[in-house]
Write an enzyme that holds these catalytic residues in place. Structure first.
Site, PDB file in Angstrom:
ATOM      1  N   ASP A 195       0.851  -1.188   0.000  1.00  0.00           N
ATOM      2  CA  ASP A 195       0.000   0.000   0.000  1.00  0.00           C
ATOM      3  C   ASP A 195       0.885   1.236   0.000  1.00  0.00           C
ATOM      4  OD1 ASP A 195      -2.325   1.796   0.465  1.00  0.00           O
ATOM      5  OD2 ASP A 195      -3.330  -0.077   0.971  1.00  0.00           O
ATOM      6  N   HIS A 269      -2.680   3.096  -4.744  1.00  0.00           N
ATOM      7  CA  HIS A 269      -2.079   2.675  -3.478  1.00  0.00           C
ATOM      8  C   HIS A 269      -0.660   2.143  -3.718  1.00  0.00           C
ATOM      9  CE1 HIS A 269      -5.539   3.286  -0.863  1.00  0.00           C
ATOM     10  NE2 HIS A 269      -6.294   2.822  -1.838  1.00  0.00           N
ATOM     11  N   GLU A 333      -9.655   2.898  -5.517  1.00  0.00           N
ATOM     12  CA  GLU A 333      -9.203   4.243  -5.178  1.00  0.00           C
ATOM     13  C   GLU A 333      -7.967   4.654  -5.982  1.00  0.00           C
ATOM     14  OE1 GLU A 333     -10.850   4.462  -0.596  1.00  0.00           O
ATOM     15  OE2 GLU A 333      -8.772   3.855  -0.922  1.00  0.00           O
TER      16      GLU A 333
END
Length: 766
Positions: A195, A269, A333
């Protein structure tokens, strides 16, 4: 020593036979089985018991023998089952499994023998159920109730996720997490390994991923929007798993019939990877760093040949470590800002005749999927992988509600349901934010988690077949310690196990929470686990209207005690212990407030509950002769810390009318406050509940009396209150302020005799 601890861990709870079975239809077993048929009598498990197995080297058989030796003080050798069964035997066999679904088992306990008939994982799950029936008193003998159990899972995919990127957790704790999963019949461990805030897996070909990417210099203090500007703790966070450690964990899980599903995030990420190898980004000279705060970074992988070569190399090493059919590639995202500004990306869109940047993400995901498919693997991605067109063989993990999963199932794609809105985000608060440790926000109490059903009614029967199962997620932005993970995990993990395993018709929250859960929590308490202690059974925050208060409570943890006060002070162990039902008479124009707390044998405490009852006349209505729906409001720009920091203008500037509490149009203005004024129509005398859910502060007043106090700077938080009102119109005032970019506001009303619902414009006037 550690091996012994782990074997104790999976013992769960001994339920014994002393309790009245009539009130315990599932014999205390979690998750509740498909079928339980009790018979009279008991089997005596002792040192003279024989353990017979079709295969003595079966890993499930070895697991049971180790448990009996290390946790039940029974040194019982495993013997080959020759077909001749003597009395006082535990028989583990594949005979008698006709008609059993996958992972199913039949457990039969008579006064003479115990038989588990199963194949593969089913044998292991039958053993877990047997272990739950063995009293956990470490006696050399044990009485087991005679019973016939037939059991199998509702879903084939029963998962828990652990994020080790935001905060790192060592191998020993990961194994402890897996042990809990095994004891409650989970079979997929989703390991979130990369991440923005950390890269946690050794990749031999790219050593900088762990040399640079596994280290961040600091972490934001508190919730990431609590302070402006943000503040940092100056404490480095380091850690990654070597490939040998990965292999060890994968084998450890496999021995417990759990498949480890690794997640390598892309295309977003990716800050830890970009900090390690800047050439993988579209702006390599930007100076990427491992991210020290939370939220979404605009920096993502650039979809270049260099990036795809890197990712294929990484995934090749990942596949060598993880035999899982699935490789999770994230896909969530991933902002498109950088791609929109990148000349390279725009040329790529034109070259492949893609519609836009979402089409470019689909190209990215499909290219990775094709590579993994050539290696015999399949991808799982978060539901954003639907954007721009779904990769042909992808499985969707639906987290932004259920709609992504519904859309994927209608397109004949397999789905794993994991929506935060379903109570499956275990980093969400279990109670009021003011009583809980720091969380990311959200609200997922035990009952909400338990009540989730992964098969949406919108799907037809053929489409429902694509719902492979369910998963709960443990994100760790605000979870830095092992104890906090346990607190957030337990007891909600037990509820998830029942969602994943138990037939819908067999689920019963009262039986789960009041009959079976107390003994499981007692075992956790005795064995040193951290967990959230539920409030007393029968106690909850409430405000009522009447002349008497009747109290009938039970401890939510076996062996725990309930203490109470009626003097307005917080109860503790120095106060009166609750032992019997009580009734309080409330004189006219007075009230009674009963506060309770649960304290377990090891000193763990529940939050305090407050039950109040008023014997007062409802407030009379005020005069209102208009018929104009909606509230007047005044928007007040500025940064505030409390609803006490701003006032309504004296010149009547609140001339605008609103028929909703939607504050999104005002958020573009930066910090602001808003005051709503008007009247609420009450259609019958009674006690009315009100609540607000807001980010940041909100207060609600009826006839100038404070009813809901949800004030202060905070992430999404819900607070409630109540007031007795007569039929007619009453003055209504709502104050709210917003700091930062994540504001939200909702207002709810509970009308006597009706469920709570959002307060609509049909009751509001100006």
């Amino acid at each position: 020593m550690y091996k012994k601890i782990i074997l104790l861990l999976v013992a769960c709870v001994g339920l014994g036979t002393a309790r009245a079975q009539d009130n315990n239809p599932n014999l205390g077993i979690i998750p509740a089985p498909v079928s339980v048929k009790k018979t009279s009598g008991a089997f005596t498990l002792s040192q003279e018991t024989t353990l017979l197995a079709d295969s003595v080297d079966n890993k499930a058989v070895i697991f049971l023998a180790d448990y009996l030796k290390n946790s039940a003080m029974l040194h019982i050798p495993v013997k080959q089952n020759s077909g001749t069964i003597a009395n006082n035997s535990i028989v583990l066999t594949s005979v008698g499994t006709d008609g059993l679904p996958a992972e199913g088992y039949r457990l039969t306990i008579t006064s003479g023998n115990v038989t588990i008939a199963a194949r593969g994982a089913g044998m292991f799950y039958g053993i877990q159920t047997l272990i739950q029936l063995i009293p956990a008193n470490k006696s050399a003998t044990a009485k087991l109730p005679c019973v016939q159990i037939e059991d199998y899972p509702r879903f084939g995919y029963r998962g828990l996720m652990l994020d080790v990127c935001r905060h790192f957790f060592n191998v020993q704790f990961v194994k402890k997490y897996i042990d809990l999963m095994a004891a409650y019949k989970f079979n997929r461990f989703h390991w979130h390994l990369t991440d923005d805030q950390g890269w946690r897996i050794e990749i031999k070909k790219y050593p900088k991923l762990t040399e640079i990417g596994s280290h961040r210099t600091s972490t934001v203090i508190g919730n990431y929007h609590d302070r402006t500007p943000q503040q940092y703790d100056d404490t480095p966070v380091d850690g990654y798993y070597t490939q040998d450690e990965i292999r060890d964990v994968v084998k450890y899980a496999a021995d417990r019939y759990i498949t480890v599903v690794p997640e390598i995030e892309m295309p977003g990420h990716a800050m830890a990877a970009l900090a390690s190898y800047p050439e993988l980004g579209c702006e390599p000279d930007l100076g990427y760093q491992v991210q020290t705060t939370w939220g979404i970074s605009k920096n993502v992988y650039c979809p270049s040949d260099k990036t795809f070569a890197f990712l294929e190399d990484v995934l090749t090493e990942v596949m060598e470590l993880f035999p899982s059919k699935y490789i999770h590639i994230g896909g969530d995202e991933a902002p498109k800002d950088v791609w929109k500004q990148s000349e390279f990306c725009q040329k790529l869109i034109k070259k492949y005749k893609l519609k836009d940047e979402e089409g470019l993400q689909s190209y990215f995901i499909q290219r990775i999927e094709k590579f993994l498919n050539t290696k015999g693997r399949s991808i799982i991605g978060w539901d954003e992988i639907l954007e721009g067109g779904l990769a042909p063989n992808a499985t969707v993990m639906s987290w932004r509600g259920e709609q992504g999963g519904i859309n994927a199932a209608k397109q004949n794609h397999d789905v794993i349901m994991t929506p935060g809105s379903g109570g499956l985000y275990l980093d969400h608060a279990q109670g009021k934010l003011s009583t809980e440790p720091l969380t990311i926000g959200g609200f997922a109490p035990l009952e909400k988690t338990y009540s989730y059903d992964p098969t949406p009614e919108e799907l037809n029967n053929d489409q429902k077949k694509h719902i492979l199962g369910v998963q709960a997620n443990m994100w760790t932005e605000y979870i830095a310690t092992e104890n906090k993970i346990e607190y957030m995990l337990l007891p909600r993990m037990f509820a998830v196990s029942e969602v994943a395993w138990t037939p819908l018709a067999n689920k019963n929250f009262k039986d789960f929470s009041e009959v079976r859960l107390p003994n499981h929590l007692a075992w956790l308490d005795k064995n040193g686990f951290d967990y959230r202690v539920p409030t007393a059974i029968g106690a909850k925050d409430s405000v009522g209207f009447g002349t008497t208060m009747t109290v009938n409570l039970k401890p939510p943890v076996t062996g725990a005690k309930i203490y109470y006060t009626i003097d307005g002070y917080t109860p503790r162990e120095t106060d009166i212990e609750y032992t019997l039902p009580k009734t309080y008479n409330v004189p006219v124009d007075q009230y009674r407030e009963l506060q309770t707390i649960v304290i377990t044998p090891t000193g763990k405490r529940s939050v305090v509950t407050r039950m109040m009852i008023y014997n007062k006349k409802p407030l009379p209505p005020v005069v209102y002769q208009g018929n104009n729906q909606g509230l007047r409001y005044e928007l007040i720009p500025g940064e505030y810390n409390s609803t006490n920091d701003f006032k309504q203008s004296a010149d009547g500037a609140d001339s605008l009318i609103s028929k909703s509490f939607n504050i999104n149009p005002f958020r573009k203005n930066g910090g602001f406050a808003i005051i709503y004024n008007g009247y609420i129509r009450i259609d019958s005398d009674g006690f009315y509940g009100f609540s607000t859910s807001s980010d940041d502060g909100s207060t609600l007043l009826i006839d100038n009396q404070l009813v809901v106090d949800n004030d202060g700077k905070h992430p999404i938080s819900a607070k409630s209150g109540g007031i007795a009102l007569q039929k007619g119109y009453h003055k209504f005032t709502l104050k709210y302020f917003n700091v930062g970019t994540t504001g939200s506001l909702k207002v709810f009303i509970t009308i006597p005799g009706k469920p709570t619902g959002e307060l609509g414009s049909d009751l509001l006037y100006n």
